[in-house]
Design an enzyme around this catalytic site. Structure first.
Site, PDB file in Angstrom:
ATOM      1  N   SER A 186       1.829  -2.786   0.038  1.00  0.00           N
ATOM      2  CA  SER A 186       1.120  -1.688   1.034  1.00  0.00           C
ATOM      3  C   SER A 186       1.518  -1.854   2.399  1.00  0.00           C
ATOM      4  O   SER A 186       1.234  -0.777   3.232  1.00  0.00           O
ATOM      5  CB  SER A 186      -0.352  -1.571   0.824  1.00  0.00           C
ATOM      6  OG  SER A 186      -0.904  -2.929   1.101  1.00  0.00           O
TER       7      SER A 186
ATOM      8  N   HIS B  40       4.091   2.479  -4.397  1.00  0.00           N
ATOM      9  CA  HIS B  40       2.669   2.151  -3.679  1.00  0.00           C
ATOM     10  C   HIS B  40       1.809   2.990  -4.550  1.00  0.00           C
ATOM     11  O   HIS B  40       1.255   3.913  -4.147  1.00  0.00           O
ATOM     12  CB  HIS B  40       2.637   2.340  -2.279  1.00  0.00           C
ATOM     13  CG  HIS B  40       1.171   1.773  -1.754  1.00  0.00           C
ATOM     14  ND1 HIS B  40       0.718   2.462  -0.802  1.00  0.00           N
ATOM     15  CD2 HIS B  40       0.550   0.801  -2.146  1.00  0.00           C
ATOM     16  CE1 HIS B  40      -0.246   1.734  -0.360  1.00  0.00           C
ATOM     17  NE2 HIS B  40      -0.587   0.863  -1.243  1.00  0.00           N
TER      18      HIS B  40
ATOM     19  N   GLU C 196       2.668   6.444  -3.626  1.00  0.00           N
ATOM     20  CA  GLU C 196       3.916   6.788  -2.554  1.00  0.00           C
ATOM     21  C   GLU C 196       5.178   6.234  -3.004  1.00  0.00           C
ATOM     22  O   GLU C 196       5.460   4.798  -3.252  1.00  0.00           O
ATOM     23  CB  GLU C 196       3.297   6.043  -1.218  1.00  0.00           C
ATOM     24  CG  GLU C 196       2.173   6.705  -0.322  1.00  0.00           C
ATOM     25  CD  GLU C 196       1.797   5.834   0.802  1.00  0.00           C
ATOM     26  OE1 GLU C 196       1.264   6.300   1.811  1.00  0.00           O
ATOM     27  OE2 GLU C 196       1.693   4.446   0.854  1.00  0.00           O
TER      28      GLU C 196
ATOM     29  N   ASN D 293      -1.233   4.375   5.321  1.00  0.00           N
ATOM     30  CA  ASN D 293      -1.800   3.476   5.948  1.00  0.00           C
ATOM     31  C   ASN D 293      -1.077   3.518   7.488  1.00  0.00           C
ATOM     32  O   ASN D 293      -1.801   2.942   8.653  1.00  0.00           O
ATOM     33  CB  ASN D 293      -1.356   1.825   5.562  1.00  0.00           C
ATOM     34  CG  ASN D 293      -2.237   1.462   4.663  1.00  0.00           C
ATOM     35  OD1 ASN D 293      -3.506   1.731   4.640  1.00  0.00           O
ATOM     36  ND2 ASN D 293      -1.657   0.727   3.636  1.00  0.00           N
TER      37      ASN D 293
END
Length: 516
Positions: free
Chosen positions: A123, A144, A156, A194
């Protein structure tokens, strides 16, 4: 390349919670699944856990009994990496340590077939760096998944600098076939979610550090006014303050200490004190059987004004006009000037714009909401110079609309508005840099972290100049670069101006041609 055939084996290395979830997803999609872990017995335990979950799904009628029995027969543990030789896809879900992951993939490369895909579920680490020591980095990419992998739809699909586009396409089609919603992303710090999500935490922490409001009130405003599923203080307590702060710090360092991603000193102190959230019994909030969660600040009842004047077009807050009239408050419209709501005591009620109440005579700001009709709470901000009457009338007006009211400090941009503006800015910048498409970023933020709208959906709703203007005002009041609008956001406004002008020109040309 097409999706990996269901007849091929998928291997998962790492038997923890995430590894178990990924194995379950691949298994129920029809693949043979092998689970490997360096810790003796953990792989076998993970296989048992997945089989139990599948059996419970059958017992609840979510899948057929025959399907559950077939799936149970297709999953097994692998004692060594050599047992993964026939895997068409290997997904790693081990500890977030670059050296450990690189060593693992170097060993896997010696085992699997030349056409097998290698994927990391990291991540936060660089996919490009993880592939750096491989002889064939073109088949390496990031997948991800979000936790819990069986329930959350987003994946992802991250292409490193050396990832072959055909490998990324095959992985994309594979997870799409597994019933997930994949989004394509370049290898960049934080990937999509993120990276873009940092302001959701950072702006809340900044308002707290500026003494604008307490954590419970900020969380309540973002939930009940902004439409976010959880507030950032409660969410980081759930994630773990150490985990969330480490991701923020990693993104900040990866962007060479850009002020856009500066970590929160208040959160650093929380981590240093050992208050890590739910797992330690205390974070921003206390937890445990006897803990009493603090309540948000809610204003006492006030009398609503009998009439108001709406000056100009309220733009993103235009919905309030109908709500005010429906509540029995007389509304007079004044077309020029504004935009603001004129209160009977001559004070003004203004949508948050990045400026502060103290700069004006008798102004109360109110926060942004994607749905003023459905919002349960509204935040107001005023300065010490704001008259008591004006603040009371503003509070009473929103209470007449059925809203709870939280009065916060004179913070520029308030809470929801500055958060949304920063989300829009980071998204525009990411799109301009080729990190992902606008559509994929909107999808990722809605599915990955349950935002009420994608950032560019917000942008389209609020208007091309809204975020730029608010951030420009914030940057003037809080210099240092954190709030400086990106060049991408600046260009986005101009591009939309040009598009509007083009449409107008096309229409005029068409009329001229028809007339001729």
């Amino acid at each position: 390349m097409t999706a990996i055939e269901r007849s091929r084996t998928v291997a998962v290395v790492g038997a923890g919670t995430m590894g178990q979830g990924i194995a379950q997803v691949a298994l129920l999609a029809g693949h043979r699944v092998l689970v490997h872990d360096v810790s003796a017995g953990l792989a076998a335990d993970a296989v048992g856990i997945v089989r139990d979950r599948v059996e419970r799904m059958a017992a609840k009628g979510r899948i057929e009994r025959a399907e559950a029995a077939d799936a149970a027969a297709r999953i097994g543990s692998a004692a060594t990496l050599a047992d993964l030789a026939d895997a068409a896809l290997v997904i790693e879900a081990v500890v977030e340590d670059t050296a450990v992951k690189r060593a693992l993939f170097a060993a896997l490369e010696e085992v699997v077939a030349p056409d097998a895909l290698l994927a990391t579920n990291t991540s936060s680490l660089s996919v490009t760096e993880l592939a750096g020591g491989l002889a064939h980095p073109g088949r390496f990419l990031g997948l991800h998944f979000f936790n819990p992998a069986p329930l959350l739809p987003l994946v992802e699909v991250v292409s490193g600098f050396a990832t072959d586009p055909a490998a990324a396409e095959s992985a994309y089609r594979t997870v799409l076939g597994w019933g997930k919603t994949p989004v394509r992303c370049a290898d960049t710090p934080g990937f999509i979610v993120n990276r873009i999500a940092r302001p959701f935490y950072a702006e809340a922490f900044a308002v707290y550090e500026e003494q604008g409001a307490d954590p419970a009130t900020i969380d309540a405003v973002l939930r009940e006014c902004g439409g976010f599923r959880m507030g950032p203080f409660a969410l980081t307590d759930l994630i773990g303050q150490d985990v969330n702060e480490a991701v923020t710090r990693s993104v900040w360092e990866s962007f060479h200490h850009s002020p856009k991603f500066t970590p929160s000193l208040a959160q650093r102190r929380l981590v240093q004190s050992g208050r890590l959230g739910r797992k330690s019994g205390h974070g921003w909030f206390p937890y445990g059987p006897d803990a009493q969660l603090p309540q948000p600040h809610t204003a006492a009842p006030e009398e609503a004004p009998e009439k108001v004047t709406v000056v100009g077009d309220l733009g993103p807050a235009a919905e309030l006009v109908d709500l005010i009239e429906e509540a029995g408050v007389a509304v007079t419209a004044a077309g020029s000037g504004g935009p603001y709501i004129q209160l009977p005591g001559e004070g003004q009620l203004v949508l948050a714009d990045g400026r502060t109440s103290v700069e004006f005579t008798d102004v109360v700001y109110f926060d942004l909401s994607p749905d003023y009709r459905g919002a349960a709470r509204i935040a107001l901000s005023a300065s010490a110079d704001t008259s008591e009457r004006t603040l009371a009338e503003a509070v009473g007006l929103f209470q007449r609309l059925g809203k709870q009211v939280s009065v916060i400090g004179d913070v520029p941009g308030m809470i929801v508005a500055r958060t949304v503006a920063m989300l829009i800015d980071l998204t525009a910048d990411a799109v301009a840099r080729g990190v992902a498409t606008a559509e994929d970023i909107d999808t990722a933020m809605k599915l990955g972290v349950n935002y009420p709208l994608g950032p560019l959906e917000w942008h389209r709703r609020l208007g091309r100049d809204w975020a730029y203007d608010l951030l420009h005002h914030l940057d003037e009041r809080c210099p240092g670069g954190r709030y400086a609008p990106s060049l991408a956001l600046f260009r986005l406004g101009y591009a939309e101006d040009a598009a509007d002008a083009g449409e107008a020109g096309d229409g005029a040309d068409g009329q001229d041609g028809d007339g001729a």
